[in-house]
Design a protein around this motif. Structure first.
Motif, PDB file in Angstrom:
ATOM      1  N   GLN A 177      58.124  19.329 102.724  1.00  0.00           N
ATOM      2  CA  GLN A 177      57.377  20.539 103.101  1.00  0.00           C
ATOM      3  C   GLN A 177      58.246  21.799 103.090  1.00  0.00           C
ATOM      4  O   GLN A 177      57.805  22.853 102.658  1.00  0.00           O
ATOM      5  N   GLY A 178      59.490  21.659 103.567  1.00  0.00           N
ATOM      6  CA  GLY A 178      60.374  22.818 103.653  1.00  0.00           C
ATOM      7  C   GLY A 178      60.722  23.411 102.289  1.00  0.00           C
ATOM      8  O   GLY A 178      61.223  24.531 102.194  1.00  0.00           O
ATOM      9  N   HIS A 179      60.489  22.647 101.220  1.00  0.00           N
ATOM     10  CA  HIS A 179      60.740  23.140  99.859  1.00  0.00           C
ATOM     11  C   HIS A 179      59.431  23.480  99.161  1.00  0.00           C
ATOM     12  O   HIS A 179      59.320  24.481  98.468  1.00  0.00           O
ATOM     13  N   GLY A 191      59.777  21.537 112.787  1.00  0.00           N
ATOM     14  CA  GLY A 191      59.650  21.371 111.340  1.00  0.00           C
ATOM     15  C   GLY A 191      58.823  20.160 110.952  1.00  0.00           C
ATOM     16  O   GLY A 191      58.107  19.586 111.768  1.00  0.00           O
ATOM     17  N   SER A 192      58.978  19.771 109.694  1.00  0.00           N
ATOM     18  CA  SER A 192      58.071  18.756 109.153  1.00  0.00           C
ATOM     19  C   SER A 192      58.653  17.344 109.139  1.00  0.00           C
ATOM     20  O   SER A 192      57.937  16.394 108.887  1.00  0.00           O
ATOM     21  N   VAL A 193      59.950  17.190 109.397  1.00  0.00           N
ATOM     22  CA  VAL A 193      60.516  15.843 109.260  1.00  0.00           C
ATOM     23  C   VAL A 193      61.155  15.278 110.528  1.00  0.00           C
ATOM     24  O   VAL A 193      61.379  14.082 110.623  1.00  0.00           O
ATOM     25  N   VAL A 253      53.876  17.880 118.266  1.00  0.00           N
ATOM     26  CA  VAL A 253      54.533  16.559 118.237  1.00  0.00           C
ATOM     27  C   VAL A 253      53.978  15.751 117.066  1.00  0.00           C
ATOM     28  O   VAL A 253      52.832  15.934 116.668  1.00  0.00           O
ATOM     29  N   ARG A 254      54.813  14.899 116.513  1.00  0.00           N
ATOM     30  CA  ARG A 254      54.391  14.077 115.373  1.00  0.00           C
ATOM     31  C   ARG A 254      53.657  12.829 115.867  1.00  0.00           C
ATOM     32  O   ARG A 254      53.904  12.366 116.984  1.00  0.00           O
ATOM     33  N   SER A 255      52.825  12.256 115.005  1.00  0.00           N
ATOM     34  CA  SER A 255      52.027  11.104 115.463  1.00  0.00           C
ATOM     35  C   SER A 255      52.918   9.922 115.854  1.00  0.00           C
ATOM     36  O   SER A 255      52.566   9.132 116.719  1.00  0.00           O
ATOM     37  N   ASP A 299      50.837  16.463 114.921  1.00  0.00           N
ATOM     38  CA  ASP A 299      51.109  16.395 113.483  1.00  0.00           C
ATOM     39  C   ASP A 299      51.277  17.703 112.735  1.00  0.00           C
ATOM     40  O   ASP A 299      52.292  17.911 112.134  1.00  0.00           O
ATOM     41  N   TRP A 300      50.304  18.595 112.727  1.00  0.00           N
ATOM     42  CA  TRP A 300      50.496  19.777 111.882  1.00  0.00           C
ATOM     43  C   TRP A 300      49.878  21.009 112.534  1.00  0.00           C
ATOM     44  O   TRP A 300      48.687  21.019 112.821  1.00  0.00           O
ATOM     45  N   ALA A 301      50.700  22.006 112.768  1.00  0.00           N
ATOM     46  CA  ALA A 301      50.211  23.234 113.406  1.00  0.00           C
ATOM     47  C   ALA A 301      50.140  24.347 112.358  1.00  0.00           C
ATOM     48  O   ALA A 301      50.912  24.345 111.405  1.00  0.00           O
ATOM     49  N   PRO A 302      49.228  25.290 112.547  1.00  0.00           N
ATOM     50  CA  PRO A 302      49.204  26.447 111.643  1.00  0.00           C
ATOM     51  C   PRO A 302      50.312  27.412 112.057  1.00  0.00           C
ATOM     52  O   PRO A 302      50.078  28.431 112.704  1.00  0.00           O
ATOM     53  N   GLN A 303      51.542  27.075 111.678  1.00  0.00           N
ATOM     54  CA  GLN A 303      52.709  27.755 112.261  1.00  0.00           C
ATOM     55  C   GLN A 303      52.711  29.270 112.072  1.00  0.00           C
ATOM     56  O   GLN A 303      53.010  30.014 113.000  1.00  0.00           O
ATOM     57  N   VAL A 304      52.379  29.702 110.853  1.00  0.00           N
ATOM     58  CA  VAL A 304      52.451  31.139 110.596  1.00  0.00           C
ATOM     59  C   VAL A 304      51.392  31.878 111.424  1.00  0.00           C
ATOM     60  O   VAL A 304      51.648  32.957 111.972  1.00  0.00           O
ATOM     61  N   THR A 321      63.052  26.325 117.938  1.00  0.00           N
ATOM     62  CA  THR A 321      63.067  25.867 116.538  1.00  0.00           C
ATOM     63  C   THR A 321      64.316  25.063 116.200  1.00  0.00           C
ATOM     64  O   THR A 321      65.384  25.292 116.792  1.00  0.00           O
ATOM     65  N   HIS A 322      64.175  24.178 115.211  1.00  0.00           N
ATOM     66  CA  HIS A 322      65.332  23.401 114.749  1.00  0.00           C
ATOM     67  C   HIS A 322      66.139  24.204 113.723  1.00  0.00           C
ATOM     68  O   HIS A 322      67.104  23.692 113.171  1.00  0.00           O
ATOM     69  N   CYS A 323      65.718  25.453 113.482  1.00  0.00           N
ATOM     70  CA  CYS A 323      66.437  26.338 112.556  1.00  0.00           C
ATOM     71  C   CYS A 323      66.333  25.911 111.101  1.00  0.00           C
ATOM     72  O   CYS A 323      67.221  26.218 110.299  1.00  0.00           O
ATOM     73  N   TRP A 364      65.176  26.650 107.580  1.00  0.00           N
ATOM     74  CA  TRP A 364      65.204  28.044 107.140  1.00  0.00           C
ATOM     75  C   TRP A 364      63.806  28.674 107.089  1.00  0.00           C
ATOM     76  O   TRP A 364      63.622  29.841 107.418  1.00  0.00           O
ATOM     77  N   ASN A 365      62.811  27.877 106.694  1.00  0.00           N
ATOM     78  CA  ASN A 365      61.463  28.468 106.639  1.00  0.00           C
ATOM     79  C   ASN A 365      61.008  28.892 108.026  1.00  0.00           C
ATOM     80  O   ASN A 365      60.489  29.995 108.216  1.00  0.00           O
ATOM     81  N   SER A 366      61.197  28.009 108.997  1.00  0.00           N
ATOM     82  CA  SER A 366      60.781  28.336 110.361  1.00  0.00           C
ATOM     83  C   SER A 366      61.538  29.564 110.855  1.00  0.00           C
ATOM     84  O   SER A 366      60.959  30.462 111.478  1.00  0.00           O
ATOM     85  N   THR A 367      62.821  29.608 110.596  1.00  0.00           N
ATOM     86  CA  THR A 367      63.635  30.735 111.045  1.00  0.00           C
ATOM     87  C   THR A 367      63.093  32.042 110.455  1.00  0.00           C
ATOM     88  O   THR A 367      62.880  33.030 111.169  1.00  0.00           O
ATOM     89  N   LEU A 368      62.838  32.015 109.151  1.00  0.00           N
ATOM     90  CA  LEU A 368      62.397  33.246 108.487  1.00  0.00           C
ATOM     91  C   LEU A 368      60.960  33.616 108.884  1.00  0.00           C
ATOM     92  O   LEU A 368      60.627  34.798 108.987  1.00  0.00           O
ATOM     93  N   GLU A 369      60.144  32.612 109.132  1.00  0.00           N
ATOM     94  CA  GLU A 369      58.777  32.897 109.584  1.00  0.00           C
ATOM     95  C   GLU A 369      58.818  33.541 110.971  1.00  0.00           C
ATOM     96  O   GLU A 369      58.026  34.435 111.281  1.00  0.00           O
ATOM     97  N   SER A 370      59.752  33.104 111.790  1.00  0.00           N
ATOM     98  CA  SER A 370      59.903  33.695 113.122  1.00  0.00           C
ATOM     99  C   SER A 370      60.371  35.153 113.005  1.00  0.00           C
ATOM    100  O   SER A 370      59.855  36.051 113.681  1.00  0.00           O
TER     101      SER A 370
HETATM  102  N1  UDP Z   1      55.136  23.731 109.334  1.00  0.00           N
HETATM  103  C1  UDP Z   1      53.823  23.996 109.699  1.00  0.00           C
HETATM  104  N2  UDP Z   1      53.283  23.273 110.698  1.00  0.00           N
HETATM  105  C2  UDP Z   1      53.963  22.285 111.350  1.00  0.00           C
HETATM  106  C3  UDP Z   1      55.305  22.042 110.984  1.00  0.00           C
HETATM  107  C4  UDP Z   1      55.875  22.780 109.980  1.00  0.00           C
HETATM  108  O1  UDP Z   1      53.169  24.882 109.129  1.00  0.00           O
HETATM  109  O2  UDP Z   1      53.405  21.661 112.251  1.00  0.00           O
HETATM  110  C5  UDP Z   1      55.728  24.487 108.216  1.00  0.00           C
HETATM  111  C6  UDP Z   1      56.552  25.646 108.687  1.00  0.00           C
HETATM  112  O3  UDP Z   1      55.756  26.794 108.832  1.00  0.00           O
HETATM  113  C7  UDP Z   1      57.584  25.773 107.573  1.00  0.00           C
HETATM  114  C8  UDP Z   1      57.756  24.338 107.069  1.00  0.00           C
HETATM  115  O4  UDP Z   1      56.597  23.640 107.503  1.00  0.00           O
HETATM  116  O5  UDP Z   1      57.063  26.572 106.527  1.00  0.00           O
HETATM  117  C9  UDP Z   1      58.975  23.655 107.627  1.00  0.00           C
HETATM  118  O6  UDP Z   1      60.107  24.112 106.966  1.00  0.00           O
HETATM  119  P1  UDP Z   1      61.504  24.277 107.690  1.00  0.00           P
HETATM  120  O7  UDP Z   1      62.462  24.747 106.653  1.00  0.00           O
HETATM  121  O8  UDP Z   1      61.383  25.131 108.874  1.00  0.00           O
HETATM  122  O9  UDP Z   1      61.866  22.846 108.231  1.00  0.00           O
HETATM  123  P2  UDP Z   1      61.892  21.373 107.582  1.00  0.00           P
HETATM  124  O10 UDP Z   1      60.517  20.841 107.708  1.00  0.00           O
HETATM  125  O11 UDP Z   1      62.326  21.547 106.152  1.00  0.00           O
HETATM  126  O12 UDP Z   1      62.880  20.643 108.427  1.00  0.00           O
END
Ligand code: UDP
Length: 481
Positions: free
Chosen positions: A19-21, A289-291, A317-319, A341-346, A359-361, A363-369
C-alpha cells in the motif's frame, strides 16, 4: 516505432505491491494522465481491485489511463495463493518470499513490454524492482524509480553507506552522528538496518539501480526539506524530481475515501460524523500504516495509555490484532472510535477535529500529516522510519518522539512491548495537553500545510517539476506536446 500513430507520450507504471508504494504511485500515474500523458498501470488482479474504480472514473472523464493485469507468482515464491500484497504478510519468512516474488516478474514484464501495441516511452517502477533498470536499458527506454520516501532518509542512507559511522560502535544503543549532512543527526545502530540480512542485500541492489536509472521521483516538495533535496541532487549527484505531496491530487470526497481501498467506504461517513461532534484539534488519530501488526502486550499498553489520556481518539487496528483489552471499547464509547482494518486516513487527517497523529513514520503517513497541518507523535518501527522520525522531530520540529529505540519488524515479531504505557501517555500529554511547545509545533505544521498546497498548485515547485519532467521526456522521445 511508427511515429505518426504513436505521438502521445506513453508512461508505463509498475508499482511495488504494498500500500505504501501503490497508493502514491496511483496518484502519480493519475497526475501524469491529467497532464495529457497516456498512462498504463501494470499490476496483479487483487491489487488492481483496490483502485480500479478510481481509474475507471478518470477514464470516463476522458483521461487516457488504463490498468493492465499480470499474475502474481505467489505459489512459485512459496506464498499462499492470493497473497499479492505486503499487507497480507504474517511472518518474517513470508516477507523474504514476498521480495523473492518481486524478482519473478522479470521475464513476464519483458514479454509484456515487448508486446505492447502502443510501446511504452518510459517506465516508472517501484524501488524494489531494481532489475527494471537493466530491462529498460535493453529496451532502450528511460527507467525512473519511485522511491516512496523522503530526500532526508535517502541522504541518511547514503551517508551511512559511505562512511559506516556505526560499524565500530560497541553497543547497539551507542549513539553516532550521521556524517556530512546539513544538520547534526544522531542515531543508534539499532535504528539502522542490519548489514547482513536479505533485506539489506536487496537495499544494496536498489541503491545500485538508483545510480544507473534515469532519475528518481520523490513524493516530497522542495519547501519541506530544501537542504536535503539539494544535498541529494548536488552532493550525492542524483537526478530527481520532487512532485508531491501527491495525496493532494485527491480533491473530492470520493477520491479521498477510495484511496488505497475501495471496499471500506460504508463506515467512512460514520467516522466523519463522529469527528464532526468533536472540538477542533481535540482528537488524536492513531494508525501505524498498512503492514504493522503489534504484539498483544503492545496493544494493551496503547489501549491503557489512550484510556488514561482523556483525549478523544480514533485508533485503527488490524483484524489480526485481537488482543484489545476486554471492555475497552464499551468503556470508551463516545470518547474513542476503533476502526478495524482500513481507515480513510486522508479524510481523517484533513478533519478540523484532529489535533495529533500517532504514526509509525511511514513516509506517506508522515507527508499526509504534513499536508493536513497535523503535528505528530512519532513511533518508528522498521525500514527508514527512524530516519523520518528525525526529520519530523528535529529538522521540522512538528512532532514528539514516543521513544521507540530499535527495529521491531512489522509482523509483531519484535519486543513484547517495546514502548511502555507511561511513555505513550507522556508523549500524548506533550502533544495534546496544550502548552507553548505544543502550540509552536501546531503552528509550524500549519505553515507547512500551506507550503504543501502551494507546491502542487499551478506554478508551485512540485507542479513545475512535473511539467519539466514531462517536457524532458517528450524531448527525449521527440514527441510533440
Ligand atoms: N492508509 C489508509 N488507511 C489505513 C492505513 C493506511 O488510508 O487504515 C494509507 C495511508 O494513508 C498511507 C498508506 O496507507 O497512504 C500507508 O503508507 P505509509 O508509507 O505511511 O506506511 P506503510 O503502510 O508503507 O508502512
Amino acid at each position: 516505432m511508427d511515429s505518426e500513430t504513436h505521438k502521445k507520450l506513453h508512461a508505463f507504471f509498475f508499482p511495488v505491491m504494498a500500500q505504501g508504494h501503490l497508493i502514491p504511485m496511483i496518484d502519480i500515474a493519475r497526475l501524469f494522465a491529467s497532464r495529457g500523458v497516456k498512462v498504463t498501470i501494470l499490476t496483479t488482479p487483487s491489487n488492481a481491485s483496490l483502485f480500479s474504480n478510481t481509474i475507471d472514473c478518470d477514464a470516463q472523464l476522458g483521461l487516457d489511463i488504463s490498468v493492465q493485469l499480470i499474475p502474481f507468482p505467489s505459489v512459485e515464491a512459496g506464498l499462499p495463493e492470493g497473497c499479492e500484497n505486503l499487507s497480507s504478510i504474517t511472518s518474517p519468512s513470508m516477507t523474504n518470499n514476498f521480495f523473492k516474488a518481486l524478482d519473478l516478474f522479470q521475464l513476464p514484464l519483458e514479454k509484456l513490454l515487448q508486446e505492447q501495441q502502443y510501446p511504452a516511452h518510459c517506465i516508472i517502477a517501484g524501488m524494489f524492482f531494481p532489475w527494471v533498470t537493466d530491462l529498460a536499458t535493453k529496451l532502450g527506454i528511460p527507467r525512473f524509480i519511485f522511491c516512496g520516501t523522503s530526500f532526508f532518509s535517502r541522504c541518511v542512507t547514503d551517508s551511512i553507506k559511505r562512511y559506516a559511522p556505526h560499524q565500530s560502535l560497541k553497543s547497539n544503543s551507542d549513539p553516532f552522528i550521521v556524517p556530512s549532512l546539513p544538520d547534526q543527526i544522531e542515531l543508534t545502530r539499532s535504528q539502522v538496518p542490519e548489514t547482513k540480512s536479505e533485506f539489506a542485500e536487496l537495499l544494496e541492489r536498489v541503491r545500485k539501480s538508483e545510480e544507473r536509472s534515469h532519475g528518481v521521483l520523490f513524493n516530497s516538495f522542495y519547501e519541506l526539506e530544501p537542504a536535503y533535496a539539494d544535498h541529494y541532487k548536488k552532493v550525492i549527484g542524483r537526478k530527481a524530481w520532487d512532485i508531491g505531496p501527491v495525496s493532494l491530487r485527491n480533491r473530492d470526497f470520493a477520491d479521498k475515501a477510495q484511496r488505497g481501498n475501495n471496499t471500506y467506504i460504508d463506515g467512512h461517513e460514520y467516522c466523519l460524523n463522529w469527528l464532526d461532534k468533536k472540538k477542533s484539534n481535540s482528537v488524536l488519530y492513531v494508525c501505524f500504516g498498512s503492514v504493522t501488526r503489534f504484539t498483544a502486550s503492545q496493544l494493551v499498553a496503547i489501549a491503557m495509555a489512550l484510556e488514561t489520556s482523556g483525549h478523544p481518539f480514533i485508533w485503527v487496528v488490524r483484524s489480526e490484532e485481537r488482543e484489545i483489552p476486554e471492555g475497552f471499547e464499551e468503556r470508551n464509547e463516545g470518547k474513542g472510535l476503533i476502526i478495524r482494518d482500513w481507515a480513510p486516513q486522508v479524510l481523517i487527517l484533513d478533519h478540523p477535529a484532529v489535533g495529533g497523529f500517532v504514526t509509525h513514520c511511514g513516509w506517506n503517513s508522515t507527508l499526509e500529516s504534513v499536508s493536513a497541518g497535523v503535528p505528530m507523535i512519532t513511533w518508528p518501527l522498521f525500514a527508514e522510519q527512524f530516519y523520518n522520525e528525525k526529520l519530523v522531530t528535529q529538522v521540522l520540529r512538528i512532532g514528539v518522539s514516543v521513544g521507540a529505540h530499535e527495529w521491531s519488524g512489522f509482523v509483531g515479531e519484535g519486543n513484547a512491548a517495546a514502548v511502555k504505557r507511561e511513555d505513550i501517555e507522556k508523549a500524548v500529554e506533550q502533544l495534546m495537553g496544550g502548552g507553548e511547545e505544543a502550540e509552536r509545533m501546531s503552528s509550524r505544521a500549519t505553515e507547512l500545510k500551506e507550503k504543501a498546497r502551494r507546491a502542487v498548485e499551478e506554478g508551485g515547485s512540485s507542479y513545475t517539476n512535473l511539467t519539466n519532467l514531462i517536457e524532458e521526456l517528450r524531448l527525449h522521445v521527440r514527441l510533440e506536446a
